[in-house]
Design a protein around this motif. Structure first.
Motif, PDB file in Angstrom:
ATOM      1  N   GLY A   1      72.932  87.336   0.215  1.00  0.00           N
ATOM      2  CA  GLY A   1      72.001  86.235   0.004  1.00  0.00           C
ATOM      3  C   GLY A   1      71.256  86.315  -1.319  1.00  0.00           C
ATOM      4  N   LEU A   2      71.086  87.516  -1.835  1.00  0.00           N
ATOM      5  CA  LEU A   2      70.435  87.689  -3.126  1.00  0.00           C
ATOM      6  C   LEU A   2      71.387  87.425  -4.290  1.00  0.00           C
ATOM      7  CD1 LEU A   2      68.475  90.911  -2.213  1.00  0.00           C
ATOM      8  CD2 LEU A   2      67.429  88.746  -2.915  1.00  0.00           C
ATOM      9  N   TYR A   3      72.672  87.576  -4.033  1.00  0.00           N
ATOM     10  CA  TYR A   3      73.663  87.451  -5.105  1.00  0.00           C
ATOM     11  C   TYR A   3      74.337  86.077  -5.151  1.00  0.00           C
ATOM     12  CZ  TYR A   3      77.282  88.844  -8.378  1.00  0.00           C
ATOM     13  OH  TYR A   3      78.101  88.923  -9.487  1.00  0.00           O
ATOM     14  N   TYR A   4      74.606  85.498  -3.979  1.00  0.00           N
ATOM     15  CA  TYR A   4      75.334  84.227  -3.919  1.00  0.00           C
ATOM     16  C   TYR A   4      74.463  83.086  -3.409  1.00  0.00           C
ATOM     17  CZ  TYR A   4      79.820  86.726  -4.289  1.00  0.00           C
ATOM     18  OH  TYR A   4      80.876  87.489  -4.704  1.00  0.00           O
ATOM     19  N   PHE A   5      74.821  81.869  -3.831  1.00  0.00           N
ATOM     20  CA  PHE A   5      74.332  80.659  -3.186  1.00  0.00           C
ATOM     21  C   PHE A   5      75.209  80.429  -1.955  1.00  0.00           C
ATOM     22  CE2 PHE A   5      73.070  79.559  -7.612  1.00  0.00           C
ATOM     23  CZ  PHE A   5      71.746  79.245  -7.388  1.00  0.00           C
ATOM     24  N   PRO A   6      74.692  79.803  -0.911  1.00  0.00           N
ATOM     25  CA  PRO A   6      75.538  79.474   0.253  1.00  0.00           C
ATOM     26  C   PRO A   6      76.668  78.513  -0.150  1.00  0.00           C
ATOM     27  CG  PRO A   6      73.204  79.180   0.764  1.00  0.00           C
ATOM     28  CD  PRO A   6      73.301  79.402  -0.713  1.00  0.00           C
ATOM     29  N   ASP A   7      77.730  78.499   0.640  1.00  0.00           N
ATOM     30  CA  ASP A   7      78.833  77.571   0.385  1.00  0.00           C
ATOM     31  C   ASP A   7      78.427  76.157   0.785  1.00  0.00           C
ATOM     32  OD1 ASP A   7      79.136  77.371   3.175  1.00  0.00           O
ATOM     33  OD2 ASP A   7      81.073  78.401   3.220  1.00  0.00           O
ATOM     34  N   ALA A   8      79.337  75.208   0.686  1.00  0.00           N
ATOM     35  CA  ALA A   8      79.043  73.795   0.941  1.00  0.00           C
ATOM     36  C   ALA A   8      78.524  73.551   2.359  1.00  0.00           C
ATOM     37  CB  ALA A   8      80.282  72.952   0.679  1.00  0.00           C
ATOM     38  N   SER A   9      78.891  74.417   3.301  1.00  0.00           N
ATOM     39  CA  SER A   9      78.424  74.254   4.683  1.00  0.00           C
ATOM     40  C   SER A   9      77.158  75.065   4.965  1.00  0.00           C
ATOM     41  CB  SER A   9      79.534  74.637   5.667  1.00  0.00           C
ATOM     42  OG  SER A   9      79.807  76.018   5.585  1.00  0.00           O
ATOM     43  N   GLY A  10      76.603  75.685   3.917  1.00  0.00           N
ATOM     44  CA  GLY A  10      75.377  76.462   4.080  1.00  0.00           C
ATOM     45  C   GLY A  10      75.617  77.890   4.539  1.00  0.00           C
ATOM     46  N   ARG A  11      76.845  78.336   4.470  1.00  0.00           N
ATOM     47  CA  ARG A  11      77.221  79.653   4.984  1.00  0.00           C
ATOM     48  C   ARG A  11      77.259  80.694   3.862  1.00  0.00           C
ATOM     49  NH1 ARG A  11      82.902  80.985   7.931  1.00  0.00           N
ATOM     50  NH2 ARG A  11      82.316  83.051   8.666  1.00  0.00           N
ATOM     51  N   LEU A  12      76.824  81.880   4.187  1.00  0.00           N
ATOM     52  CA  LEU A  12      76.908  83.043   3.306  1.00  0.00           C
ATOM     53  C   LEU A  12      77.628  84.160   4.045  1.00  0.00           C
ATOM     54  CD1 LEU A  12      73.329  83.267   1.800  1.00  0.00           C
ATOM     55  CD2 LEU A  12      75.445  83.183   0.487  1.00  0.00           C
TER      56      LEU A  12
ATOM     57  N   SER B   1      78.110  87.778   5.655  1.00  0.00           N
ATOM     58  CA  SER B   1      77.134  88.647   6.311  1.00  0.00           C
ATOM     59  C   SER B   1      77.419  90.121   6.050  1.00  0.00           C
ATOM     60  CB  SER B   1      77.151  88.402   7.819  1.00  0.00           C
ATOM     61  OG  SER B   1      78.377  88.847   8.367  1.00  0.00           O
ATOM     62  N   GLY B   2      78.617  90.410   5.571  1.00  0.00           N
ATOM     63  CA  GLY B   2      79.031  91.799   5.404  1.00  0.00           C
ATOM     64  C   GLY B   2      79.811  92.305   6.595  1.00  0.00           C
TER      65      GLY B   2
ATOM     66  N   GLU C   1      85.171  86.092   8.710  1.00  0.00           N
ATOM     67  CA  GLU C   1      86.545  85.605   8.753  1.00  0.00           C
ATOM     68  C   GLU C   1      86.568  84.102   8.473  1.00  0.00           C
ATOM     69  OE1 GLU C   1      90.316  85.422  11.812  1.00  0.00           O
ATOM     70  OE2 GLU C   1      88.699  86.846  12.189  1.00  0.00           O
ATOM     71  N   GLY C   2      87.464  83.696   7.606  1.00  0.00           N
ATOM     72  CA  GLY C   2      87.613  82.285   7.266  1.00  0.00           C
ATOM     73  C   GLY C   2      86.695  81.813   6.159  1.00  0.00           C
ATOM     74  N   LEU C   3      85.788  82.646   5.702  1.00  0.00           N
ATOM     75  CA  LEU C   3      84.894  82.277   4.612  1.00  0.00           C
ATOM     76  C   LEU C   3      85.601  82.568   3.293  1.00  0.00           C
ATOM     77  CD1 LEU C   3      82.049  81.377   3.692  1.00  0.00           C
ATOM     78  CD2 LEU C   3      81.392  83.766   3.769  1.00  0.00           C
ATOM     79  N   ASP C   4      85.751  81.552   2.467  1.00  0.00           N
ATOM     80  CA  ASP C   4      86.427  81.709   1.185  1.00  0.00           C
ATOM     81  C   ASP C   4      85.403  82.140   0.137  1.00  0.00           C
ATOM     82  OD1 ASP C   4      87.904  81.587  -1.129  1.00  0.00           O
ATOM     83  OD2 ASP C   4      88.490  79.483  -0.896  1.00  0.00           O
ATOM     84  N   MET C   5      85.384  83.434  -0.121  1.00  0.00           N
ATOM     85  CA  MET C   5      84.404  83.987  -1.061  1.00  0.00           C
ATOM     86  C   MET C   5      84.605  83.451  -2.476  1.00  0.00           C
ATOM     87  SD  MET C   5      82.488  86.674   0.418  1.00  0.00           S
ATOM     88  CE  MET C   5      82.367  87.900  -0.838  1.00  0.00           C
ATOM     89  N   SER C   6      85.813  83.012  -2.793  1.00  0.00           N
ATOM     90  CA  SER C   6      86.075  82.524  -4.148  1.00  0.00           C
ATOM     91  C   SER C   6      85.343  81.216  -4.440  1.00  0.00           C
ATOM     92  CB  SER C   6      87.577  82.362  -4.381  1.00  0.00           C
ATOM     93  OG  SER C   6      88.076  81.276  -3.620  1.00  0.00           O
ATOM     94  N   THR C   7      84.844  80.547  -3.410  1.00  0.00           N
ATOM     95  CA  THR C   7      84.128  79.282  -3.613  1.00  0.00           C
ATOM     96  C   THR C   7      82.630  79.482  -3.802  1.00  0.00           C
ATOM     97  OG1 THR C   7      83.756  78.892  -1.251  1.00  0.00           O
ATOM     98  CG2 THR C   7      85.820  78.059  -2.192  1.00  0.00           C
ATOM     99  N   LEU C   8      82.163  80.695  -3.599  1.00  0.00           N
ATOM    100  CA  LEU C   8      80.726  80.958  -3.701  1.00  0.00           C
ATOM    101  C   LEU C   8      80.288  81.047  -5.156  1.00  0.00           C
ATOM    102  CD1 LEU C   8      80.339  83.640  -0.911  1.00  0.00           C
ATOM    103  CD2 LEU C   8      79.844  81.197  -0.762  1.00  0.00           C
TER     104      LEU C   8
ATOM    105  N   SER D   1      71.845  93.922   8.398  1.00  0.00           N
ATOM    106  CA  SER D   1      72.294  95.007   7.526  1.00  0.00           C
ATOM    107  C   SER D   1      71.835  94.777   6.092  1.00  0.00           C
ATOM    108  CB  SER D   1      73.826  95.093   7.558  1.00  0.00           C
ATOM    109  OG  SER D   1      74.387  93.955   6.908  1.00  0.00           O
ATOM    110  N   ALA D   2      71.830  95.836   5.325  1.00  0.00           N
ATOM    111  CA  ALA D   2      71.515  95.709   3.900  1.00  0.00           C
ATOM    112  C   ALA D   2      72.515  94.784   3.213  1.00  0.00           C
ATOM    113  CB  ALA D   2      71.508  97.089   3.244  1.00  0.00           C
ATOM    114  N   ALA D   3      73.771  94.813   3.639  1.00  0.00           N
ATOM    115  CA  ALA D   3      74.791  93.929   3.062  1.00  0.00           C
ATOM    116  C   ALA D   3      74.439  92.463   3.280  1.00  0.00           C
ATOM    117  CB  ALA D   3      76.163  94.235   3.657  1.00  0.00           C
ATOM    118  N   PHE D   4      73.920  92.120   4.450  1.00  0.00           N
ATOM    119  CA  PHE D   4      73.528  90.746   4.744  1.00  0.00           C
ATOM    120  C   PHE D   4      72.558  90.233   3.679  1.00  0.00           C
ATOM    121  CE2 PHE D   4      70.426  87.837   6.581  1.00  0.00           C
ATOM    122  CZ  PHE D   4      71.236  86.874   7.168  1.00  0.00           C
ATOM    123  N   TRP D   5      71.530  91.012   3.384  1.00  0.00           N
ATOM    124  CA  TRP D   5      70.541  90.595   2.395  1.00  0.00           C
ATOM    125  C   TRP D   5      71.127  90.602   0.991  1.00  0.00           C
ATOM    126  CZ3 TRP D   5      67.085  88.051   4.763  1.00  0.00           C
ATOM    127  CH2 TRP D   5      66.678  88.437   6.035  1.00  0.00           C
ATOM    128  N   ALA D   6      72.005  91.564   0.705  1.00  0.00           N
ATOM    129  CA  ALA D   6      72.629  91.637  -0.621  1.00  0.00           C
ATOM    130  C   ALA D   6      73.403  90.360  -0.936  1.00  0.00           C
ATOM    131  CB  ALA D   6      73.556  92.850  -0.695  1.00  0.00           C
TER     132      ALA D   6
END
Length: 109
Positions: free
Chosen positions: A66-77, A79-80, A86-93, A59-64
């Motif tokens: 990745g363009l805006y945030y660095f991955p978290d400590a586990s390499g996760r971004l 997806s939209g 679920e379970g991804l703490d956006m406040s840590t990005l 999706s366009a959100a998926f790419w958005a």
């Protein structure tokens, strides 16, 4: 180059890239010009196939994200997708820095 983007795009991919920019504006509250600059910085000179390029499988959100945030400590971004995110703490990005104002990545005009 195609319209506001620093990459050659056919009509379908132009609309897809604009969708990515609009996602960033809506989700992150940045200007359309900043969204374009972020896209141009990442994709300048890339070879993008005609629509539907392989990147259209996401999706366009998926790419958005990745363009805006660095991955978290586990390499996760994010997806939209609410279920996938679920379970991804956006406040840590951490937010990626925008390209410098006035650089070649920003749209002219």
């Amino acid at each position: 180059m195609t319209e506001e983007f620093a990459v050659h795009l056919d009509g379908g991919m132009l609309e897809y890239f604009r969708d990515i920019a609009h996602e960033m504006v809506a989700r992150f509250g940045i200007s359309y010009a900043e969204a374009i600059a972020r896209i141009n910085e990442r994709y300048e000179g890339a070879e993008i196939s005609p629509y539907p390029d392989l990147m259209c499988h996401e999706s366009a959100a998926f790419w958005a994200f990745g363009l805006y945030y660095f991955p978290d400590a586990s390499g996760r971004l994010p997806s939209g997708d609410e279920d996938d995110d679920e379970g991804l703490d956006m406040s840590t990005l951490r937010v990626r820095p925008a390209p410098p104002g006035g650089s070649r990545f920003w749209p002219r005009g």
